[in-house]
Design an enzyme around this catalytic site. Structure first.
Site, PDB file in Angstrom:
ATOM      1  N   THR A 174      -3.129  -0.921  -2.855  1.00 46.30           N
ATOM      2  CA  THR A 174      -4.080   0.151  -2.549  1.00 46.30           C
ATOM      3  C   THR A 174      -3.279   1.416  -2.262  1.00 46.30           C
ATOM      4  O   THR A 174      -2.133   1.348  -1.804  1.00 46.30           O
ATOM      5  CB  THR A 174      -4.986  -0.218  -1.359  1.00 46.30           C
ATOM      6  OG1 THR A 174      -6.034   0.760  -1.228  1.00 46.30           O
ATOM      7  CG2 THR A 174      -4.223  -0.284  -0.047  1.00 46.30           C
ATOM      8  N   CYS A 227       0.823  -1.209   0.000  1.00 51.33           N
ATOM      9  CA  CYS A 227       0.000   0.000   0.000  1.00 51.33           C
ATOM     10  C   CYS A 227       0.857   1.259   0.000  1.00 51.33           C
ATOM     11  O   CYS A 227       2.049   1.227   0.296  1.00 51.33           O
ATOM     12  CB  CYS A 227      -0.991   0.000   1.163  1.00 51.33           C
ATOM     13  SG  CYS A 227      -0.322   0.103   2.803  1.00 51.33           S
ATOM     14  N   CYS A 228       0.216   2.363  -0.372  1.00 55.08           N
ATOM     15  CA  CYS A 228       0.860   3.676  -0.437  1.00 55.08           C
ATOM     16  C   CYS A 228       1.963   3.654  -1.497  1.00 55.08           C
ATOM     17  O   CYS A 228       1.703   3.346  -2.656  1.00 55.08           O
ATOM     18  CB  CYS A 228       1.383   4.071   0.942  1.00 55.08           C
ATOM     19  SG  CYS A 228       1.853   5.809   1.104  1.00 55.08           S
ATOM     20  N   ILE A 229       3.211   3.935  -1.128  1.00 54.70           N
ATOM     21  CA  ILE A 229       4.321   3.966  -2.079  1.00 54.70           C
ATOM     22  C   ILE A 229       4.900   2.568  -2.316  1.00 54.70           C
ATOM     23  O   ILE A 229       5.631   2.343  -3.284  1.00 54.70           O
ATOM     24  CB  ILE A 229       5.434   4.937  -1.595  1.00 54.70           C
ATOM     25  CG1 ILE A 229       6.493   5.216  -2.677  1.00 54.70           C
ATOM     26  CG2 ILE A 229       6.101   4.400  -0.330  1.00 54.70           C
ATOM     27  CD1 ILE A 229       5.967   5.899  -3.915  1.00 54.70           C
TER      28      ILE A 229
END
Length: 225
Positions: free
Chosen positions: A198, A135-137
């Protein structure tokens, strides 16, 4: 018996380690899903240490494993000790520590290098056809290690000012991967590679929406495990 999931951290704190809310949300959703979780981090020095009050780097030196132990309440292992045979899935929360400590994306972008133990962990789970959640980066790790895979970091344009890092999607595409645009409360499943992603804090959104999006990622990972 619940699924056995390895959670890989990158330190403690959004600007130089793992994003705390993302790590916590992942653990909550894994707990709710009945998973058995063990936490890992590489035993390496952080690229930098950031004063989170001022948002400025300091002269301090800190260790990624030691800092990650804060989030793990001390119950953590060196990533070098992770055995893929003992787990059904692996998940990487986000935070700048992913782009600084697990790889060099923060400095080198798409030309980054990936930490050897992070790379071998990703390759081992992929080869074993076991799911990988990011998730995120963190999806940039998959984009770098698995050319041609599908991931999301949210949107490829800064829609309504909510996706200020939308250019990351372009860099992922330049690596030969397919970026799938998704809202913050959604995840994307690359069924062929068993990679679930995500955007989390890549989107400026209320915390509960980020929490829900991470929940969809965890649920999909557990379904594939």
């Amino acid at each position: 018996m619940g699924k056995r999931v390895a959670l890989v951290l990158a330190g403690c704190g959004v600007f130089d380690g793992s994003e705390i809310h993302e790590a916590s949300a992942t653990l909550v959703h894994l707990s709710r899903g009945g998973a058995e979780v063990k936490i890992f981090a590489p035993n390496i020095e952080q690229r930098d240490v950031v004063n989170h009050l001022k948002g400025e780097p300091t002269e301090e030196k800190r260790n990624v494993l030691v800092e990650s132990a804060r989030l793990a309440r001390g119950n953590i292992q060196d990533l070098a000790e992770l055995k893929v045979s003992e787990f059904d899935a692996v998940i990487f929360p986000g935070g700048f520590g992913v782009a600084k400590n697990l790889c060099s994306w923060a400095v080198d972008g798409k030309n980054c290098s990936v930490n050897e133990h992070v790379n071998s962990t990703l390759q081992a789970f992929h080869s074993a056809k076991k799911p990988i959640g990011l998730c995120c980066i963190s999806p940039v790790l998959a984009a770098k290690v698995f050319p041609g895979c599908e991931v999301t970091v949210g949107q490829d344009k800064n829609v309504d000012g909510r996706f200020p890092d939308a250019e990351t999607a372009s860099a992922i595409t330049e690596l030969g991967c397919k970026h799938i645009c998704k809202n913050v409360n959604e995840s994307h499943v690359d069924k062929a590679n068993k990679i679930v992603t995500t955007c989390a804090f890549m989107c400026k959104a209320p915390l509960h929406e980020i929490f829900d999006g991470i929940g969809t990622m965890v649920q999909e990972v557990l379904k594939l495990a």
